[in-house]
Scaffold this motif. Structure first.
Motif, mmCIF file in Angstrom:
data_model
loop_
_atom_site.group_PDB
_atom_site.id
_atom_site.type_symbol
_atom_site.label_atom_id
_atom_site.label_comp_id
_atom_site.label_asym_id
_atom_site.label_seq_id
_atom_site.Cartn_x
_atom_site.Cartn_y
_atom_site.Cartn_z
ATOM 1 N N ALA A 5 22.749 7.891 -13.774
ATOM 2 C CA ALA A 5 22.088 7.584 -12.511
ATOM 3 C C ALA A 5 22.933 7.983 -11.312
ATOM 4 C CB ALA A 5 21.755 6.096 -12.460
ATOM 5 N N SER A 6 24.215 7.707 -11.358
ATOM 6 C CA SER A 6 25.082 8.117 -10.255
ATOM 7 C C SER A 6 26.443 8.487 -10.822
ATOM 8 C CB SER A 6 25.217 7.002 -9.218
ATOM 9 O OG SER A 6 25.746 5.845 -9.808
ATOM 10 N N PRO A 7 26.701 9.800 -10.952
ATOM 11 C CA PRO A 7 28.011 10.211 -11.460
ATOM 12 C C PRO A 7 29.117 9.651 -10.568
ATOM 13 C CG PRO A 7 26.555 12.097 -11.193
ATOM 14 C CD PRO A 7 25.851 10.911 -10.609
ATOM 15 N N ASP A 8 30.237 9.367 -11.184
ATOM 16 C CA ASP A 8 31.364 8.846 -10.419
ATOM 17 C C ASP A 8 31.898 9.922 -9.482
ATOM 18 O OD1 ASP A 8 31.374 6.421 -11.814
ATOM 19 O OD2 ASP A 8 32.511 7.334 -13.445
ATOM 20 N N PRO A 9 31.993 9.616 -8.181
ATOM 21 C CA PRO A 9 32.629 10.591 -7.307
ATOM 22 C C PRO A 9 34.145 10.501 -7.495
ATOM 23 C CG PRO A 9 31.982 8.663 -6.052
ATOM 24 C CD PRO A 9 31.524 8.447 -7.478
ATOM 25 N N ILE A 10 34.802 11.638 -7.466
ATOM 26 C CA ILE A 10 36.265 11.635 -7.488
ATOM 27 C C ILE A 10 36.707 11.334 -6.061
ATOM 28 C CG2 ILE A 10 38.333 13.021 -7.875
ATOM 29 C CD1 ILE A 10 36.813 12.481 -10.446
ATOM 30 N N PRO A 11 37.544 10.323 -5.869
ATOM 31 C CA PRO A 11 37.921 9.970 -4.503
ATOM 32 C C PRO A 11 38.695 11.096 -3.815
ATOM 33 C CG PRO A 11 39.134 8.656 -6.113
ATOM 34 C CD PRO A 11 38.178 9.502 -6.868
ATOM 35 N N GLN A 12 38.488 11.180 -2.515
ATOM 36 C CA GLN A 12 39.227 12.163 -1.728
ATOM 37 C C GLN A 12 40.660 11.676 -1.604
ATOM 38 O OE1 GLN A 12 37.599 13.306 2.046
ATOM 39 N NE2 GLN A 12 39.571 13.968 2.802
ATOM 40 N N VAL A 13 41.587 12.502 -2.061
ATOM 41 C CA VAL A 13 42.986 12.111 -1.979
ATOM 42 C C VAL A 13 43.787 13.095 -1.140
ATOM 43 C CG1 VAL A 13 43.020 10.876 -4.171
ATOM 44 C CG2 VAL A 13 43.545 13.303 -4.133
ATOM 45 N N MET A 14 43.152 14.155 -0.698
ATOM 46 C CA MET A 14 43.860 15.181 0.049
ATOM 47 C C MET A 14 43.785 14.869 1.538
ATOM 48 S SD MET A 14 45.651 17.716 -0.712
ATOM 49 C CE MET A 14 45.159 17.567 -2.416
ATOM 50 N N GLU A 15 44.925 14.764 2.157
ATOM 51 C CA GLU A 15 44.991 14.498 3.585
ATOM 52 C C GLU A 15 45.321 15.802 4.301
ATOM 53 O OE1 GLU A 15 47.930 11.442 3.787
ATOM 54 O OE2 GLU A 15 46.765 10.114 2.509
ATOM 55 N N ASN A 16 44.856 15.925 5.539
ATOM 56 C CA ASN A 16 45.021 17.181 6.271
ATOM 57 C C ASN A 16 46.466 17.635 6.382
ATOM 58 O OD1 ASN A 16 42.309 17.688 6.674
ATOM 59 N ND2 ASN A 16 42.226 16.487 8.560
ATOM 60 N N ASN A 17 47.406 16.696 6.569
ATOM 61 C CA ASN A 17 48.804 17.108 6.707
ATOM 62 C C ASN A 17 49.333 17.719 5.409
ATOM 63 O OD1 ASN A 17 48.711 14.563 5.487
ATOM 64 N ND2 ASN A 17 50.760 14.022 6.206
ATOM 65 N N LEU A 18 48.780 17.334 4.270
ATOM 66 C CA LEU A 18 49.216 17.913 3.000
ATOM 67 C C LEU A 18 48.656 19.309 2.813
ATOM 68 C CD1 LEU A 18 49.011 14.878 0.612
ATOM 69 C CD2 LEU A 18 51.020 15.903 1.647
ATOM 70 N N LEU A 19 47.501 19.574 3.392
ATOM 71 C CA LEU A 19 46.933 20.915 3.282
ATOM 72 C C LEU A 19 47.878 21.948 3.894
ATOM 73 C CD1 LEU A 19 43.170 20.209 4.052
ATOM 74 C CD2 LEU A 19 44.228 20.639 1.826
ATOM 75 N N ASP A 20 48.581 21.564 4.958
ATOM 76 C CA ASP A 20 49.546 22.482 5.570
ATOM 77 C C ASP A 20 50.671 22.835 4.597
ATOM 78 O OD1 ASP A 20 48.113 22.444 7.949
ATOM 79 O OD2 ASP A 20 49.342 20.855 8.835
ATOM 80 N N ALA A 21 51.113 21.867 3.799
ATOM 81 C CA ALA A 21 52.186 22.110 2.826
ATOM 82 C C ALA A 21 51.689 22.961 1.661
ATOM 83 C CB ALA A 21 52.736 20.787 2.303
ATOM 84 N N ILE A 22 50.420 22.805 1.312
ATOM 85 C CA ILE A 22 49.856 23.497 0.146
ATOM 86 C C ILE A 22 49.412 24.921 0.474
ATOM 87 C CG2 ILE A 22 47.940 23.418 -1.515
ATOM 88 C CD1 ILE A 22 48.094 20.307 -1.159
ATOM 89 N N GLU A 23 48.958 25.138 1.694
ATOM 90 C CA GLU A 23 48.352 26.424 2.073
ATOM 91 C C GLU A 23 49.167 27.657 1.700
ATOM 92 O OE1 GLU A 23 45.919 28.390 5.774
ATOM 93 O OE2 GLU A 23 47.368 26.815 6.226
ATOM 94 N N PRO A 24 50.498 27.675 1.885
ATOM 95 C CA PRO A 24 51.248 28.895 1.537
ATOM 96 C C PRO A 24 51.178 29.263 0.043
ATOM 97 C CG PRO A 24 52.589 27.436 2.895
ATOM 98 C CD PRO A 24 51.352 26.678 2.527
ATOM 99 N N PHE A 25 50.819 28.316 -0.812
ATOM 100 C CA PHE A 25 50.784 28.549 -2.253
ATOM 101 C C PHE A 25 49.356 28.738 -2.778
ATOM 102 C CE2 PHE A 25 54.410 25.900 -1.158
ATOM 103 C CZ PHE A 25 55.440 26.676 -1.642
ATOM 104 N N ALA A 26 48.385 28.669 -1.871
ATOM 105 C CA ALA A 26 46.978 28.662 -2.276
ATOM 106 C C ALA A 26 46.301 30.006 -2.020
ATOM 107 C CB ALA A 26 46.242 27.562 -1.533
ATOM 108 N N THR A 27 45.338 30.295 -2.870
ATOM 109 C CA THR A 27 44.454 31.437 -2.704
ATOM 110 C C THR A 27 43.054 30.886 -2.480
ATOM 111 O OG1 THR A 27 45.772 32.728 -4.257
ATOM 112 C CG2 THR A 27 43.547 33.519 -3.818
ATOM 113 N N GLU A 28 42.366 31.378 -1.464
ATOM 114 C CA GLU A 28 41.014 30.895 -1.184
ATOM 115 C C GLU A 28 40.029 31.531 -2.156
ATOM 116 O OE1 GLU A 28 39.898 29.804 2.954
ATOM 117 O OE2 GLU A 28 38.382 31.386 2.649
ATOM 118 N N VAL A 29 39.152 30.703 -2.716
ATOM 119 C CA VAL A 29 38.141 31.149 -3.677
ATOM 120 C C VAL A 29 36.776 30.728 -3.148
ATOM 121 C CG1 VAL A 29 37.281 30.903 -6.039
ATOM 122 C CG2 VAL A 29 39.754 30.874 -5.603
#
Length: 155
Positions: A5-29
Motif C-alpha cells: 500500500a505504501s512502500p517505505d520511503p528512504i529518509p533523506q540523509v544528504m544535507e546540502n553542505n555534504l553535497l559540496d564535499a561529494i561533488e568532486p568525486f561524483a559523475t552526473e547521471v
C-alpha cells in the motif's frame, strides 16, 4: 508486480553542505522514465545520490513477481553497501520519471569516507536501511504465522 500500500520511503540523509564535499568525486547521471540504474543480482560498485526525480527499489519475490521495497527521492542514496562489501546488487532500482543522480565510484568513496561528516551520513543511511529490513522481516514472519494459523510460541 506486487506493490505494498505504501512502500517505505528512504529518509533523506544528504544535507546540502555534504553535497559540496561529494561533488568532486561524483559523475552526473541522467535517467529516462523506466530506465534501470541497478539490476538485482548484477555486480554493483558505486554509491548513488538522488538529486532530482523518483526511483523505485524492488526485489524479485518468486518467478517474475516483484515486490516494491522503497521509493527514493531527492537526498536519498543507495548502493553504499556494495561499495563497502562487494556483492551483487540486492535489488533493482528503476527511474519512475526523469531522474538526475550522482554516481560515486569506489575509488572516490575511498577518499570520501575519510571525511567524518560523509562517513556519518553513510552510517546513518545504512543504519536506517537495516532497521527497515528488520521491520520487513518481522512483518514477513507475522504474515507467515498468520497464514499458517500458528500462534507465537507454538510448534
Amino acid at each position: 508486480r506486487y506493490c505494498p500500500a505504501s512502500p517505505d520511503p528512504i529518509p533523506q540523509v544528504m544535507e546540502n553542505n555534504l553535497l559540496d564535499a561529494i561533488e568532486p568525486f561524483a559523475t552526473e547521471v541522467h535517467l529516462a522514465p523506466g530506465q534501470v540504474v541497478v539490476w538485482e543480482g548484477q555486480p554493483q560498485d558505486a554509491w548513488f545520490i538522488v538529486l532530482h526525480g523518483k526511483l523505485s527499489v524492488s526485489q524479485v519475490v518468486r518467478g517474475e513477481l516483484e515486490s516494491v521495497l522503497a521509493e527514493l527521492g531527492p537526498g536519498a542514496s543507495f548502493g553504499e553497501l556494495s561499495v563497502f562489501n562487494p556483492a551483487p546488487a540486492a535489488a533493482t532500482v528503476t527511474a519512475e520519471g526523469r531522474v538526475v543522480l550522482w554516481k560515486v565510484e569506489r575509488r572516490g568513496m575511498d577518499k570520501l569516507v575519510g571525511d567524518p561528516d560523509v562517513a556519518w551520513v553513510l552510517l546513518k543511511s545504512l543504519a536506517g536501511k537495516v532497521r527497515m529490513a528488520n521491520a520487513r522481516l518481522v512483518e514477513a514472519v507475522r504474515w507467515s504465522l498468520d497464514s499458517a494459523a500458528i500462534e507465537p510460541g507454538e510448534s
